[in-house]
Design an enzyme around this catalytic site. Sequence first.
Site, mmCIF file in Angstrom:
data_model
loop_
_atom_site.group_PDB
_atom_site.id
_atom_site.type_symbol
_atom_site.label_atom_id
_atom_site.label_comp_id
_atom_site.label_asym_id
_atom_site.label_seq_id
_atom_site.Cartn_x
_atom_site.Cartn_y
_atom_site.Cartn_z
ATOM 1 N N CYS A 33 0.820 -1.219 -0.016
ATOM 2 C CA CYS A 33 0.115 0.043 -0.201
ATOM 3 C C CYS A 33 0.822 1.051 0.151
ATOM 4 O O CYS A 33 1.997 1.253 0.720
ATOM 5 C CB CYS A 33 -1.004 0.016 1.190
ATOM 6 S SG CYS A 33 -2.089 -1.191 1.063
ATOM 7 N N ARG A 45 4.184 -0.184 -4.763
ATOM 8 C CA ARG A 45 3.582 -1.133 -3.392
ATOM 9 C C ARG A 45 2.372 -1.507 -3.337
ATOM 10 O O ARG A 45 2.047 -2.121 -2.640
ATOM 11 C CB ARG A 45 3.569 0.281 -2.548
ATOM 12 C CG ARG A 45 5.166 0.924 -2.209
ATOM 13 C CD ARG A 45 4.847 2.119 -1.183
ATOM 14 N NE ARG A 45 4.936 1.460 0.086
ATOM 15 C CZ ARG A 45 5.667 1.216 0.979
ATOM 16 N NH1 ARG A 45 6.813 1.618 0.767
ATOM 17 N NH2 ARG A 45 5.386 0.802 2.006
ATOM 18 N N TRP A 102 -2.626 -2.773 -1.680
ATOM 19 C CA TRP A 102 -2.516 -4.074 -1.873
ATOM 20 C C TRP A 102 -3.418 -4.742 -0.811
ATOM 21 O O TRP A 102 -3.188 -4.716 0.396
ATOM 22 C CB TRP A 102 -0.953 -4.441 -1.620
ATOM 23 C CG TRP A 102 -0.704 -5.789 -1.898
ATOM 24 C CD1 TRP A 102 -0.223 -6.323 -2.939
ATOM 25 C CD2 TRP A 102 -0.592 -6.810 -0.910
ATOM 26 N NE1 TRP A 102 -0.054 -7.734 -2.897
ATOM 27 C CE2 TRP A 102 -0.197 -8.046 -1.604
ATOM 28 C CE3 TRP A 102 -0.914 -6.862 0.468
ATOM 29 C CZ2 TRP A 102 0.173 -9.104 -0.912
ATOM 30 C CZ3 TRP A 102 -0.570 -8.151 1.312
ATOM 31 C CH2 TRP A 102 -0.073 -9.360 0.289
ATOM 32 N N ASN A 130 -2.230 2.173 5.599
ATOM 33 C CA ASN A 130 -1.306 0.929 5.478
ATOM 34 C C ASN A 130 -0.947 0.174 6.608
ATOM 35 O O ASN A 130 -0.586 0.522 7.606
ATOM 36 C CB ASN A 130 0.021 1.632 5.001
ATOM 37 C CG ASN A 130 0.998 0.296 4.361
ATOM 38 O OD1 ASN A 130 0.584 -0.718 4.313
ATOM 39 N ND2 ASN A 130 2.364 0.842 3.962
ATOM 40 N N GLY A 131 -1.192 -1.178 6.671
ATOM 41 C CA GLY A 131 -0.926 -1.864 7.912
ATOM 42 C C GLY A 131 -2.169 -2.943 7.812
ATOM 43 O O GLY A 131 -3.218 -3.055 7.000
ATOM 44 N N GLU A 165 16.932 -18.406 -6.742
ATOM 45 C CA GLU A 165 16.570 -17.297 -7.330
ATOM 46 C C GLU A 165 16.061 -17.234 -8.651
ATOM 47 O O GLU A 165 14.989 -16.485 -8.983
ATOM 48 C CB GLU A 165 17.801 -16.557 -7.098
ATOM 49 C CG GLU A 165 17.786 -14.977 -7.584
ATOM 50 C CD GLU A 165 16.718 -14.083 -6.845
ATOM 51 O OE1 GLU A 165 16.055 -14.631 -5.989
ATOM 52 O OE2 GLU A 165 16.337 -12.808 -7.367
ATOM 53 N N LYS A 203 12.252 -15.814 -9.669
ATOM 54 C CA LYS A 203 12.000 -14.674 -10.826
ATOM 55 C C LYS A 203 11.062 -15.259 -11.666
ATOM 56 O O LYS A 203 10.260 -14.499 -12.293
ATOM 57 C CB LYS A 203 13.543 -14.375 -11.609
ATOM 58 C CG LYS A 203 14.528 -13.659 -10.651
ATOM 59 C CD LYS A 203 14.303 -12.061 -10.499
ATOM 60 C CE LYS A 203 13.442 -11.772 -9.117
ATOM 61 N NZ LYS A 203 14.187 -11.807 -7.906
ATOM 62 N N GLU A 230 7.412 -15.234 -10.313
ATOM 63 C CA GLU A 230 7.023 -13.939 -10.084
ATOM 64 C C GLU A 230 6.475 -13.205 -11.175
ATOM 65 O O GLU A 230 5.411 -12.592 -10.965
ATOM 66 C CB GLU A 230 8.093 -13.131 -9.536
ATOM 67 C CG GLU A 230 8.506 -13.162 -7.763
ATOM 68 C CD GLU A 230 9.612 -12.006 -7.504
ATOM 69 O OE1 GLU A 230 10.572 -12.100 -7.889
ATOM 70 O OE2 GLU A 230 9.094 -11.178 -6.756
ATOM 71 N N HIS A 264 16.342 -37.372 -5.363
ATOM 72 C CA HIS A 264 15.524 -37.855 -4.160
ATOM 73 C C HIS A 264 14.113 -37.193 -4.436
ATOM 74 O O HIS A 264 13.448 -37.200 -3.308
ATOM 75 C CB HIS A 264 16.381 -37.021 -2.781
ATOM 76 C CG HIS A 264 17.551 -37.384 -2.795
ATOM 77 N ND1 HIS A 264 17.881 -39.027 -2.188
ATOM 78 C CD2 HIS A 264 18.673 -36.982 -2.986
ATOM 79 C CE1 HIS A 264 19.204 -39.050 -2.192
ATOM 80 N NE2 HIS A 264 19.636 -38.127 -2.259
ATOM 81 N N LYS A 307 6.077 -4.699 -3.668
ATOM 82 C CA LYS A 307 7.278 -4.498 -3.777
ATOM 83 C C LYS A 307 7.792 -4.663 -2.176
ATOM 84 O O LYS A 307 8.878 -5.270 -2.087
ATOM 85 C CB LYS A 307 7.899 -3.220 -4.104
ATOM 86 C CG LYS A 307 9.125 -2.836 -4.194
ATOM 87 C CD LYS A 307 10.084 -3.789 -5.266
ATOM 88 C CE LYS A 307 11.452 -3.431 -5.330
ATOM 89 N NZ LYS A 307 12.240 -4.411 -5.942
HETATM 90 C C1 AGP Z 1 11.923 -10.578 -5.091
HETATM 91 O O1 AGP Z 1 12.183 -10.474 -6.477
HETATM 92 C C2 AGP Z 1 10.540 -10.331 -4.304
HETATM 93 N N1 AGP Z 1 9.818 -9.317 -4.734
HETATM 94 C C3 AGP Z 1 10.491 -10.591 -2.831
HETATM 95 O O2 AGP Z 1 11.020 -11.940 -2.799
HETATM 96 C C4 AGP Z 1 11.529 -9.816 -1.946
HETATM 97 O O3 AGP Z 1 12.847 -10.024 -2.208
HETATM 98 C C5 AGP Z 1 11.207 -10.070 -0.472
HETATM 99 O O4 AGP Z 1 9.805 -9.674 -0.401
HETATM 100 C C6 AGP Z 1 12.110 -9.112 0.353
HETATM 101 O O5 AGP Z 1 12.135 -7.775 0.335
HETATM 102 P P1 AGP Z 1 13.041 -6.760 0.884
HETATM 103 O O6 AGP Z 1 14.372 -7.105 0.274
HETATM 104 O O7 AGP Z 1 12.680 -5.529 0.417
HETATM 105 O O8 AGP Z 1 13.309 -7.040 2.203
#
Ligand code: AGP
Length: 611
Positions: free
Chosen positions: A2, A27, A77, A103-104, A484, A488, A491, A507, A606
């Site tokens: 948010c 956000r 969000w 926000n929260g 990672e 990616k 996501e 396994h 984000k």
């Molecule tokens: C990364 O592509 C993601 N959007 C997500 O996993 C992110 O890395 C995670 O939410 C942690 O965010 P931060 O590094 O701002 O703490």
Amino acid sequence: MCGIIGYTGPRKTTSVLLEGLRRLEYRGYDSAGIAVGGGDYGGRPLGIVKQVGKIAALKAAMPADLEGSWGIGHTRWATHGGVTQANAHPHTGGAGKIAVVHNGIIENHHALKSMLEKKGYAFVSETDSEVIPHLIAEYYKGDLLEAVVAAIQNLEGTYGIAVVHADEPGRIVGARNGSPLVVGVGAGEMFLASDVTAMVAYTDKVVYLNDGEIVDIRRDHYDILDREERKVDKRVDQITWELGSIEKGEFTCHMEKEIFEQPESIARALSGRLDLENATAKLGGLNLERRRLSSIGRVKVIAAGTSWHAGLVGSQLLEQVARIPAQSEMASEVRYRNPVVEKDSLWFTVSQSGETADSLYAMREIQRKGATVLGICNVVGSTIARESDGGIYVHSGPEIAVASTKAFTSQLAAFYLFTLLMARMRDMSREEGLKFLAELQAVPAMVGEVLKRRDLIQTIAKKYCGAKDFLFLGRGMLYPIALEGALKLKEISYIHAEGCSAGEMKHGPIALVSPEVPSVFLVSDDYLRAKTISNMREIKARGGPIIAVGVEGDAEAAALADDFIPVPKADPRFYPFSMIVPLQLLAYFCAVELGRDVDQPRNLAKSVTVE
Ligand code: AGP
């Protein structure tokens, strides 16, 4: 999670709010809305427009003549309540005179709602946030600050709020508990936002609020109060970001720009920190004396998502190079399992945003147990950066795309620097230190070389983007890179992907292998190479297509793979930097091929400021 913006001043308020929301869209982007005051709104006290969808949808829904002289805005969000216009913020109370953006999460909203309903307040949304304007209305006796102060005493949970009242022109009251708020200080104008990105176009002077603080803003001054309602004097910080760093420039989206920026962002992370004379690293922000550093017996890293993956690489590096036992864990798990904090341990919290709730709360819990926690953050002035006991800023510059790319490689750079520092205090010789430094200095150029494979990777993405599942496989320090790479792809393309240790594949995950499931292998040229090659043969024997990211000149890996992406030969300890880049590009091009919204993938935000 948010985005919040507030503005009071002489500019066109609606434009400032919409522009701020556009910059905050990363956000959250389920729905958005604004509330402005000071104009003619057809008999309504405030001009309020809300719309489901992105900021562009809100803009399209704006009546051309809606203006005001102060106001607040929100991009959502969703947590409580679906994505509907009624659930979009601002929420109102006091016969429409009070508007609130939040926000929260208000954890006791059920109890508050039934208490307020008994008093006759009518609710129109399913959100937890709507209790706030009604509570403020309940306490309002002609002074918005007093009403907000009284209302928030009732709230349990987390909040960053901005509040306006139609009868108090030009005034915005904000309060923070667990969700970030920053005051932007201008000349004859003031801003309030969940992060500086929203106001960097207008002012470079900001004041970060702490939890428990309340701000009372008018266009020419602001007061900040602490929990006891005492005025506090706070430092005004200067933002050093340039507006251009949050624009897309010649790129089609922020993620593409951020991937291609990595040679420069890594160089920035290293800049001024390489001590060639003593063959070590200079990390001034650690706030730890040499004696304390040399007495560290173990390192623990807590983080989430991509930052956790950087921690996994960092931990392996620390063990391998500096011979310090190290472990990286998901912050969301650490907080609730009552972790043991050994006296000789040093903890790191890694976070691009510095606001991730899981990481922040885990950090506070560890600090409560007496640990020293250092932050590895990108956003200057963020909560983790401020509350940690010291740390390393990674200086990636603003990262706008939801999928993290350049922050990851800069977080790696921070771990490589710290490892060098620690190793040189232990067994690493000067010669070895110089060699490590030379490799580190070569990283930006190495990443630049990999970026030249763009067309090859685009062709590979076109070939495989129709697949429903992918496997990503690596060993040692390339195992976190496999995780990672899979993250990616998931996501931004919504293709299911699993990151596995190549050794663990037999396994279980090998059952997934079929001609329809591509496996992406990360092939180093170190002591693990032969094992990885065997794992590739196991997949090949079962008809699984293979994409391999390997070292230039590795004919065997290239021949085994259906598609091969070469990276320059280097010290194998540095392959995490070069091997993640093709995976970022693969995810990016798959998402483009599939017509996905690369910068704002569905369901994500984000900065995840809720648990
Ligand atoms: C990364 O592509 C993601 N959007 C997500 O996993 C992110 O890395 C995670 O939410 C942690 O965010 P931060 O590094 O701002 O703490």
